[in-house]
Every structure is written in structure tokens, then in C-alpha cells.
Design a protein around this motif. Sequence first.
Motif, mmCIF file in Angstrom:
data_model
loop_
_atom_site.group_PDB
_atom_site.id
_atom_site.type_symbol
_atom_site.label_atom_id
_atom_site.label_comp_id
_atom_site.label_asym_id
_atom_site.label_seq_id
_atom_site.Cartn_x
_atom_site.Cartn_y
_atom_site.Cartn_z
ATOM 1 N N CYS A 32 -14.458 30.276 60.870
ATOM 2 C CA CYS A 32 -13.177 29.695 61.286
ATOM 3 C C CYS A 32 -12.211 29.615 60.107
ATOM 4 O O CYS A 32 -11.029 29.921 60.248
ATOM 5 N N TYR A 33 -12.728 29.199 58.946
ATOM 6 C CA TYR A 33 -11.848 29.106 57.782
ATOM 7 C C TYR A 33 -11.372 30.489 57.353
ATOM 8 O O TYR A 33 -10.263 30.646 56.840
ATOM 9 N N MET A 34 -12.227 31.501 57.548
ATOM 10 C CA MET A 34 -11.798 32.868 57.216
ATOM 11 C C MET A 34 -10.619 33.261 58.106
ATOM 12 O O MET A 34 -9.638 33.844 57.629
ATOM 13 N N ILE A 35 -10.724 32.938 59.407
ATOM 14 C CA ILE A 35 -9.625 33.254 60.324
ATOM 15 C C ILE A 35 -8.370 32.497 59.900
ATOM 16 O O ILE A 35 -7.266 33.045 59.868
ATOM 17 N N MET A 36 -8.545 31.219 59.541
ATOM 18 C CA MET A 36 -7.404 30.418 59.087
ATOM 19 C C MET A 36 -6.752 31.052 57.862
ATOM 20 O O MET A 36 -5.528 31.105 57.746
ATOM 21 N N ALA A 37 -7.603 31.525 56.943
ATOM 22 C CA ALA A 37 -7.072 32.113 55.705
ATOM 23 C C ALA A 37 -6.289 33.380 56.016
ATOM 24 O O ALA A 37 -5.200 33.595 55.466
ATOM 25 N N ILE A 38 -6.805 34.196 56.931
ATOM 26 C CA ILE A 38 -6.088 35.426 57.308
ATOM 27 C C ILE A 38 -4.760 35.050 57.960
ATOM 28 O O ILE A 38 -3.706 35.618 57.664
ATOM 29 N N SER A 39 -4.840 34.049 58.863
ATOM 30 C CA SER A 39 -3.654 33.618 59.593
ATOM 31 C C SER A 39 -2.578 33.104 58.640
ATOM 32 O O SER A 39 -1.404 33.451 58.756
ATOM 33 N N SER A 50 3.948 27.918 54.044
ATOM 34 C CA SER A 50 3.734 26.957 55.131
ATOM 35 C C SER A 50 2.675 25.949 54.716
ATOM 36 O O SER A 50 1.585 26.327 54.301
ATOM 37 N N LEU A 51 2.991 24.678 54.816
ATOM 38 C CA LEU A 51 2.045 23.624 54.432
ATOM 39 C C LEU A 51 1.559 22.833 55.636
ATOM 40 O O LEU A 51 1.004 21.758 55.496
ATOM 41 N N GLY A 52 1.802 23.356 56.821
ATOM 42 C CA GLY A 52 1.393 22.587 58.011
ATOM 43 C C GLY A 52 0.463 23.355 58.919
ATOM 44 O O GLY A 52 0.430 23.131 60.115
ATOM 45 N N LEU A 86 -6.096 23.024 51.669
ATOM 46 C CA LEU A 86 -7.377 23.706 51.449
ATOM 47 C C LEU A 86 -7.259 25.177 51.851
ATOM 48 O O LEU A 86 -7.696 26.077 51.132
ATOM 49 N N ILE A 87 -6.630 25.412 53.006
ATOM 50 C CA ILE A 87 -6.483 26.784 53.490
ATOM 51 C C ILE A 87 -5.539 27.559 52.572
ATOM 52 O O ILE A 87 -5.768 28.730 52.272
ATOM 53 N N LEU A 88 -4.523 26.870 52.098
ATOM 54 C CA LEU A 88 -3.599 27.511 51.156
ATOM 55 C C LEU A 88 -4.336 27.906 49.873
ATOM 56 O O LEU A 88 -4.071 28.958 49.286
ATOM 57 N N VAL A 89 -5.286 27.054 49.474
ATOM 58 C CA VAL A 89 -6.078 27.362 48.279
ATOM 59 C C VAL A 89 -6.871 28.650 48.496
ATOM 60 O O VAL A 89 -6.938 29.508 47.614
ATOM 61 N N PHE A 90 -7.454 28.807 49.699
ATOM 62 C CA PHE A 90 -8.193 30.049 49.992
ATOM 63 C C PHE A 90 -7.272 31.252 49.798
ATOM 64 O O PHE A 90 -7.654 32.262 49.215
ATOM 65 N N VAL A 91 -6.041 31.107 50.331
ATOM 66 C CA VAL A 91 -5.106 32.233 50.306
ATOM 67 C C VAL A 91 -4.681 32.538 48.871
ATOM 68 O O VAL A 91 -4.688 33.691 48.436
#
Lengths: 401, 354
Positions: free
Chosen positions: B50-57, B69-71, B275-280
Motif C-alpha cells: 500500500c505504501y508503495m502505491i502511495m509513493a507512486i501516487s 502536496s502535503l495532504g 512519511l509518504i513524501l519521505v519515500f518519494v
Amino acid sequence: MKKKLLSLLMAGSLVMAMTACGGTAEAGGNSGSAAAGNGQLTGTLKLGVIGPLTGGAAIYGNAVVNGTSIAVDEINAISSDFQIELNAQDDEHDPEKSVNAYHQLQDWNVQAIAGTVTTKPCLAVSAEANSDRVFMLTPSASATTVTEGKDNVFQLCFADPNQGSASAQYIADKKLATKVAIIYNNGDAYSTGIYQTFKAKAEELGLSIVSETTFTDETTDFSVQVGDAQKNGADLVFLPIYYTPASLILQQASSIGYAPKFFGVDGMDGILTIEGFDTSLAEGVMLLTPFSADASDDLTKNFVTKFNEKYGEVPSQFAADGYDCAYAIYSALQFYAAKNGGLDVTGMTAEELCDILISVFTDASFSADGVTGLGMRWDKNGQVNKEPKAVVIQNGVYVGM
Amino acid sequence: MTSIKKASVNSKKAFLNYALVIVFYVVFQTLVSTKHITNSLKGQLIPITCYMIMAISLNLVVGISGELSLGHAGFMSIGAFTSVIVTSALTGLPGIAKLVVGIIVATVIAAIAGFLIGIPVLRLNGDYLAIVTLAFGEIIRNIITNLYVGIDGKGVHFSFLSPDGLGMEATGKIVVNGPQGALGYTKLATFTAAVVLLFIVLIVVQNLVNSRTGRAIMAIRDNRIAAESMGISPMKYKMLAFTVSAAMAGAAGAVYALNYSMIDPKKFDFNTSILILVFVVLGGIGNLTGSIIAAGVLVVLPELLRKFGDYRMLTYAVVLIFVMLVTNNEKLKGRIDTFFKKLRMKISKGGRKK
């Protein structure tokens, strides 16, 4: 010397309680893995604790772990035949991390869990533990949904609705007030849960609720809420909230010269320890709590002294809950061993132990004593049955009432 | 000529990503079926996906479209709660059908939310845009915190007041209970379903990026005025990227929620967005392979660090800083690049000799 004597005394009283119970109970459980018929509890139990050890709720998690480890040290000192290995895992007060922590404990071959400390992570973990058949006794996750529909999950603390209705009952019985104001956190499950049951019970008992105001975690200014209570002439303000916002509410009320009675629940416990808070403002505040560190019974005194020696602070209610959790599981195993001619827990799977512990905890003749209450019993839903204690703050300390 | 060459590079990269996902799936599925995996890692497979999908998104918005985007956790939570409500309302269907319907509805609702929020947000630029997305993320969280949803014989009931405000029949079941979140629903997510979704998301994003639309989006990112003068409407293409990204975040949220039996609105606060932004950022802005790997590694890392006990989160932070420094070190990057170039040359030379 004194410590040794006390622990001997405690061990003695536990054995006594256990044998007394064992005598009256009829054999009902299975005796699958019972050892030779000497009634002894032997082996090493792998006990897991899950709670927030870092992050915003760390104060609760660490208190529980400290309390539990004191109990484990005491139990391990009683006899070398039975030992408890403790493994505490951090969940940062996050359901996802909590499930991770739970899986980590499974990799360690955990046999029973004293946890989790906070409600929402507990909801996530208890669902997993229910399908995996791992016994859970939560020290402080108080929502009813924690135990609902899960036969393997038990609570050591009061369930939220019990606190709300017990508070309303207490206020009505003692005729503390006729007009009640409520200020609660509508972004918090704990606070809204208590509010809902308090309101229902208060209406039933004929208490009139004249003001209901809400706030969220980010609120720091309570002038609207306190002003509304004052405007509507409430003579008691019910605060089903944690101590940090409560301290701000007390300050606000005092600054506008409004002095109603304040009534809190267990989340209020800790208000006297806030740094920089003028404790004279809390004078006369009443709260419902299962544990008070100033109680004069031997169990509490022993626990408070030991805790103070080891961690240099007065134990909070969470520490007491953790302490009682370890002892409740220990007494349950003792109870089973006595009834079924002994029990060796080494190498037992979590599933086997889960069945044993469920059978004991739901046994009507089983009860456990602890610092948060004597003669604690559990019903089939997993909720605990013990007397709530109401205390009032006088001269900066809790006094029973 | 150059465009053909570039396209082949892009499709090579795309195939590398597909291969990566397939290898990830095969390896872990084999480990799970042969029981050679710890409970800890097994329990994390679905969240990781799921986090991988979030990171791609998020990479589509931050990397390809160039808007910070921070939201993003907000869209994830919309998807999460929608899927829970939908799957609870659907009765008499097999689990997999419920899951698929849940994900589809969650995707659609998140896309609508993304579209509506995009209208005001994308009129802004730079820091202003970032702050407004942050605000919308918090607004979504606060709305869901006050949302009560119940299901009874008559259908689905909504309220923003209290569980009593739902006006349900006595047999009704509360699905979303305000600040308590949603609890007691059936877990439906499977690792296979999550990976299939990841694969679909990759196909969508990679094809989008390598299409005319994708090039328009990137043109706007690189030079808005030039793009506009070429007749590209910035609003239209930015909206497209933002909405697609929100839809995918919704899908990820759906699978994430259905992997647990409770979901908490507080989970989707701005910490999760960050957190997701950090992945990106760590994986490389605009680099999909990097985001996938970074998401996987950074989700597992805190669990692997558990043996550090009290110093776990400290170690995690230090590792993060260290990786950030290393990946942003031009000297080191240059050395790695020349190493790979030399390697490639050697291989191609060796190939010619044969």
C-alpha cells in the motif's frame, strides 16, 4: 530485609487466596498438559507487553512496562520453579505499528500478552490475537469494543461506559449537584465514550445537564467552554478528559472567578504531576480512579516503595495496571495448576495457554487481588468487576471519599 | 531519431519496474507459502505494498507534475473509510467481489474528492499550494473524525452529530463511529490483491508519463509559460495528474484499511503525508523505481531496528539522515555513475569479443 518480608507476605497471601479458591472450585477445565499431580506451577512463561514507549503517549506505555517489570521481578524472586520472561515492544500508539509489534512478539514465541496499553492499537491487535488464539489482558485499553465479541481479550481497567455511568451514579447518590456541565474532547474515543454513557445515565437519574461543550486535541483556549458552563449556572463540571486539558480548564475557571465542583475520571489522574501547574487550583477536584498511590494497604505501599526505588517517581495508575496484569496472569496460572494437579508452561503454545487462561478468567470462583482493587473478577465479556474509588484532592494529595 | 531512442529508454525503465514488482511478489509469495518468513515480515507485506502505491501516487504529483502536496494521507483516508463502508454494506457477495467493489468505489470517491479539492488548490503555486494541500488533508481528517455511519435493514445512515443521530433500527450496526474510527469489519485484503493493484497503478502511471498527456504535464512543470504558449492548458493537465493521483491514493487506502479490522482517522494525519513524501524524496523525485524501493525499505526498517530497543527511533532517524546525505552527495553520485558506465562498457566490450 523489609522488602524480602513483604514479598514473602505477598507470595503467602497469593498462595492462600489460590488454595482457598482451589478448594471451593469444581474441576471444569481440561487437564491436557497438567504435570505430575503436585499442584505446582513450573516452567518459564513468555509474557509480551505492547505499548507506546516512544512518541506522544509514551508516558502511559513506559509506566505500564515499568509496573509490569516490578511484578515480574517479584514473581521471579518467589521461586526458581516458575519464571516469567518479559518482552516489551513499542507501538508508538499507532494501530499499524502495534500489529507489527504483535507479530514481532509472535516471532519470539510469545505465550500471553499483557497489553496493549492504548485503546485503538488494542482494537487492531486484539482482532489479530483473536484469530490466532493468543490470550490478551489489557492493562488500560478501556473501550468496550476492545473485548466485544472476543473471548480471549480481558480488561484490567474499567470499561469506559462503566466509568461514565459510575460517575453519574456517584454524583446523584451523593447529591453533589443538580445542574451539570460537561466539557469533553470530541476528537477522542475515550472522552466521547464516557460522555455518551454519562449523559444517558444522568438523564435516567434526573440530573439536569445544562451545558455541553466540546474541544479537540489542538485546543488550548477554553474560555468558550468554561464561560458556557458559568452562564448556564452549572454547579458541577464533569470532565471526562485527560489531565493536560483539564489543567487548562481549571486555570480558565479560576481566572474568571468561577468555582463549581469539578469531577473527573481516571484520565485526570496525573494532574498533580504537571510541571508548572499551580496545584492549589486542583483543590477540591474529585475524580474516579481505581488506584491511589497514597492508599495505606500493604500491597499499595509495597508497590509504591519499590517503584519509587527503581524509577524515582510515584507510580501512576497505568503503572499499577501493568503491575496487576502480571499478577492476574500469574494467579490465574497458579489457580489452574492447583486445580489440575500442576502445570508446566515451558514450551506450551500460545493457543494451549489461551484456552487455559480463558477457562480460569471466566471461572466464577477465580478472583485476583491487586493494587487497583481487591477481589477483581471477570465476566464472560472480558470486563472487570471491581469497586471504583472516588478521591478528592485536598492539600495537594488524593484523599479517599 | 532521438525521440525513438528516448522512448526505448523509458520503456526499458518501465519494464524494469514491472520486473521489480513481479520479483517482489514471487519471492515473498514463495516465502509465505513455504512458511520461511517471520510473522513480522508477513504481517507487513500488505501495508508495504500500500505504501508503495502511495509513493507512486504522490510521485505523480510531486515528481511528474512538480507540485508539492502535503495532504496525500487525506485521500488515503477517504479511500480507506469508503471501502470499509462499502464492504460492510455489501452482503451476500463473496469476499473477493466485495474487495474489488470496495476498491473501485474507494478509487472513484477519492478521485471525486481529488477533483473537487484540485479546483481551488491548483490555482496556487509553490509554497502556497503545499500549505493549502496540508490544510485540506487536515480538513478531511477532521470531517471523518466527526462522521458516524450505520447500516441497518433500510440501508446506510450518515450523521455528523452522534451515533444516536443515525436514527437506525435496533438491529443496525455502527460502521464508522466518529473518533473511534471504523471497527469490527471483516478483513478482506490479500497480498495478491495488493500486488495486482500495485501492478495496475504502475501500468497507469508509466503509460500516462510516456504519453502525450504526460509530456504536457512535464512541460508545464519545467516551464509553465512556454507550455502555455504552446497551447497546453496548465489547469487541465495539472487537474488530471492530481485527480489520478488522488484516485490511486484512495485505492491504496482501501487495501490498507481492509488489511486490519479497525481503522483510525487519526492515522491519516499530516505525519503520514510527510512519511509518504519521505519515500518519494528519498527514492528520487520523479523516479518510480526509487519510490517503490524506498517505500519498501523505510516501512520495514523500523521493525528491523527493534533490537536496538529504546534507541530504535533514534537509529531510524540517523539512518534517514545518512541516506539523504549520501543520495544527495554529487561526488558520490558521480563515482557511482562512472562505476556503472565502466561496468557497462566492460560488458558491452566483452559481448563484442564473443
